[in-house]
Scaffold this motif. Structure first.
Motif, short mmCIF file in Angstrom:
data_model
loop_
_atom_site.label_atom_id
_atom_site.label_comp_id
_atom_site.label_asym_id
_atom_site.label_seq_id
_atom_site.Cartn_x
_atom_site.Cartn_y
_atom_site.Cartn_z
N ARG A 9 0.84 -1.03 0.04
CA ARG A 9 -0.22 0.03 -0.06
C ARG A 9 0.64 1.20 0.31
O ARG A 9 0.67 2.15 -0.32
CB ARG A 9 -0.75 -0.20 1.47
CG ARG A 9 -1.92 -1.22 1.46
CD ARG A 9 -3.20 -0.52 2.34
NE ARG A 9 -2.12 -1.06 3.27
CZ ARG A 9 -2.63 -1.70 4.30
NH1 ARG A 9 -3.19 -2.70 4.02
NH2 ARG A 9 -2.26 -2.45 4.74
N ARG A 33 2.45 1.48 -3.84
CA ARG A 33 1.07 2.70 -4.51
C ARG A 33 1.39 3.92 -3.74
O ARG A 33 0.93 4.61 -5.31
CB ARG A 33 0.32 1.12 -4.21
CG ARG A 33 0.43 0.07 -4.82
CD ARG A 33 -1.09 -1.04 -4.40
NE ARG A 33 -1.46 -2.20 -4.84
CZ ARG A 33 -1.63 -2.95 -4.34
NH1 ARG A 33 -3.04 -3.03 -3.87
NH2 ARG A 33 -2.04 -4.18 -4.86
N LEU A 53 1.54 6.79 -6.78
CA LEU A 53 0.43 7.60 -6.68
C LEU A 53 0.48 9.10 -6.89
O LEU A 53 0.34 9.48 -7.16
CB LEU A 53 -1.56 7.07 -6.20
CG LEU A 53 -2.38 7.80 -6.88
CD1 LEU A 53 -3.06 8.24 -7.84
CD2 LEU A 53 -3.54 7.54 -5.89
N VAL A 90 -0.48 1.19 -15.70
CA VAL A 90 -0.10 1.27 -14.83
C VAL A 90 -0.62 0.45 -14.16
O VAL A 90 -0.13 -0.35 -13.11
CB VAL A 90 -1.99 2.22 -14.00
CG1 VAL A 90 -1.51 3.26 -14.82
CG2 VAL A 90 -2.89 1.82 -14.23
N ARG A 91 -1.15 -1.21 -14.92
CA ARG A 91 -1.79 -2.23 -13.83
C ARG A 91 -0.23 -3.08 -13.14
O ARG A 91 -0.26 -3.43 -11.89
CB ARG A 91 -2.26 -3.48 -15.06
CG ARG A 91 -2.66 -4.79 -13.63
CD ARG A 91 -4.10 -5.50 -14.74
NE ARG A 91 -5.09 -4.85 -15.78
CZ ARG A 91 -5.29 -4.15 -16.55
NH1 ARG A 91 -4.70 -4.67 -17.49
NH2 ARG A 91 -6.83 -3.11 -16.66
N THR A 98 -0.49 -1.69 -10.12
CA THR A 98 -1.63 -1.65 -9.23
C THR A 98 -1.90 -3.12 -8.44
O THR A 98 -2.76 -3.46 -8.38
CB THR A 98 -2.50 -0.71 -9.72
OG1 THR A 98 -2.79 -1.14 -11.28
CG2 THR A 98 -2.00 1.25 -9.79
N ASP A 154 -6.46 -4.76 -8.15
CA ASP A 154 -7.35 -4.14 -7.46
C ASP A 154 -7.59 -2.95 -8.13
O ASP A 154 -6.55 -1.56 -8.43
CB ASP A 154 -6.55 -4.35 -5.85
CG ASP A 154 -7.30 -3.26 -5.22
OD1 ASP A 154 -8.78 -3.33 -5.75
OD2 ASP A 154 -7.25 -3.82 -3.69
N TRP A 212 -6.30 0.57 -6.65
CA TRP A 212 -5.89 1.29 -7.19
C TRP A 212 -5.66 1.36 -8.66
O TRP A 212 -5.05 2.47 -8.66
CB TRP A 212 -4.67 0.96 -6.61
CG TRP A 212 -4.17 0.94 -4.76
CD1 TRP A 212 -4.38 -0.52 -3.94
CD2 TRP A 212 -3.69 1.67 -4.13
NE1 TRP A 212 -4.44 -0.07 -3.01
CE2 TRP A 212 -3.80 1.10 -2.71
CE3 TRP A 212 -3.14 3.19 -4.59
CZ2 TRP A 212 -3.11 1.79 -1.81
CZ3 TRP A 212 -2.71 3.85 -3.18
CH2 TRP A 212 -2.71 3.02 -2.44
N LEU A 213 -6.27 1.02 -9.59
CA LEU A 213 -5.86 1.20 -10.55
C LEU A 213 -7.04 1.66 -11.12
O LEU A 213 -6.68 2.86 -11.56
CB LEU A 213 -6.76 -0.30 -11.29
CG LEU A 213 -6.28 -0.41 -12.72
CD1 LEU A 213 -5.14 -0.69 -13.27
CD2 LEU A 213 -7.53 -2.03 -13.51
N TYR A 261 -5.18 5.28 -10.23
CA TYR A 261 -3.85 5.83 -11.15
C TYR A 261 -4.67 6.26 -12.39
O TYR A 261 -3.97 6.84 -13.27
CB TYR A 261 -3.20 4.30 -10.88
CG TYR A 261 -1.37 4.36 -10.08
CD1 TYR A 261 -0.82 4.86 -10.93
CD2 TYR A 261 -2.26 4.06 -8.95
CE1 TYR A 261 -0.12 4.19 -9.52
CE2 TYR A 261 -1.20 3.50 -7.46
CZ TYR A 261 0.08 4.35 -7.89
OH TYR A 261 0.89 3.72 -7.27
#
Length: 342
Positions: A16, A19, A23, A277-278, A281, A284, A287-288, A291
């Protein structure tokens, strides 16, 4: 020896943290691209004049900055976020990695409805056109889901259905333009996707629709995560599959319709950004989606800046640039999936 029960929470917390840091970095990149979009135009202006135009009312560059570049930049921000989120939601809903509002015909449905309103009904205001765009995008989204097989849809069936709808709808758009020669020039740039006609009024009217779409996309993130494991597992986790699908289609319709009404049909943004972006992230969507909402405007605005400077003093419309960038990405991704499946 008992297992270390703190290891998994520590790893999750670290993930987390990475991520969140990523971001934040994406937001900083977006800020830099927003500044670049204001600073660079088809007509060269020294950075000092751009700065004066932003902060001094008497500057001769103020009109260029506030009436041309700033609305264009804000429109790219809103439209990019809408397209990126729509693409990510569509890929999760259909479980199709090639899903994109442009590739699967959602944007074409909105464009066909808007061209109908412009050519045959005399509607010209954004607020008038946006409702036609919603109707067209929603109709195609439902039709695509039904023709593609609904819950049993495969990526191949959805791609074929979307390609057929795209071809038919864009043929209609071209025919409508040829029948209405008076509006042909007015729609010429809009139909390839453009930010050039941006103004403060369009940005102000678009913002509430995009804000509602962003909120809706974030609300369906958790149930879409559950739905990815199957309907039974989703019900076990407290999600309602039918509601989740209906809400996701409504979110895609809202985002695509608003962006298309304002900018015309722009393709490949919603396809490329979720894949880019995957790796950071994972799958999920909590988060995806954030982003994608941040980095899709980066892609769209960088494409728009390239269109302004590559053929000075003329311009390439942003829809042309995204096709040039997205076409090779699409082919590479299809070939890589074929290699992985073989």
């Amino acid at each position: 020896m008992s297992p270390d029960r703190t290891a998994a929470p520590v790893r999750a917390s670290g993930s987390r943290g990475r991520r969140a840091a990523g971001l934040l970095g994406a937001l900083l990149v977006l800020g830099a691209v927003l500044a670049l979009s204001i600073a660079v135009g088809a007509r060269p202006l020294p950075l000092g004049q751009v700065w004066d135009g932003l902060f001094h009312e008497g500057s001769p560059a103020r009109t260029v900055v506030y009436e041309l570049r700033l609305p264009r930049t804000l429109l790219g921000l809103l439209a990019g976020a809408a397209l990126g989120l729509a693409g990510a939601v569509m890929q999760a809903l259909t479980r199709n990695p090639l899903a994109d509002p442009g590739v699967l015909g959602i944007n074409a449905g909105a464009a066909a409805a808007v061209v109908t309103a412009l050519s045959f009904l005399g509607v010209t205001s954004f607020l008038g056109l946006v409702w036609f765009a919603f109707a067209g995008a929603g109709a195609v989204a439902v039709l695509l889901y039904a023709v593609g097989g609904g819950r049993s849809a495969t990526p191949a069936r959805l791609a074929l259905a979307g390609s057929a709808l795209n071809a038919a709808l864009y043929s209609y758009v071209s025919a409508a333009q040829l029948l209405d020669t008076a509006s042909l020039d007015r729609m010429r740039f809009w139909t390839v996707g453009s930010l050039a006609s941006a103004d403060a009024g369009t940005v102000a009217r678009l913002a509430p629709f995009v804000a509602c779409g962003v909120a809706g996309a974030l609300l369906v993130a958790r149930p879409l995560n559950a739905l990815s494991m199957g309907d039974d597992a989703a019900r076990g986790l407290g999600a309602n599959p039918a509601w989740t699908r209906a809400a996701s289609i409504a979110v895609v319709t809202l985002l695509c319709g608003a962006a298309t009404a304002a900018c015309g049909p722009i393709v490949f943004v919603g396809l490329m950004v979720p894949h880019l972006v995957r790796p950071f992230t994972g799958p999920d969507l909590r988060w995806l989606l954030p982003y994608s909402a941040v980095l899709a405007p980066v892609l769209l605005l960088v494409s728009d800046v390239l269109g302004r400077v590559l053929v000075r003093p003329s311009e390439l419309q942003v829809g042309v640039v995204t096709v040039v960038l997205g076409g090779p990405f699409f082919l590479y991704f299809v070939r890589s999936r074929k290699a992985a499946d073989s």
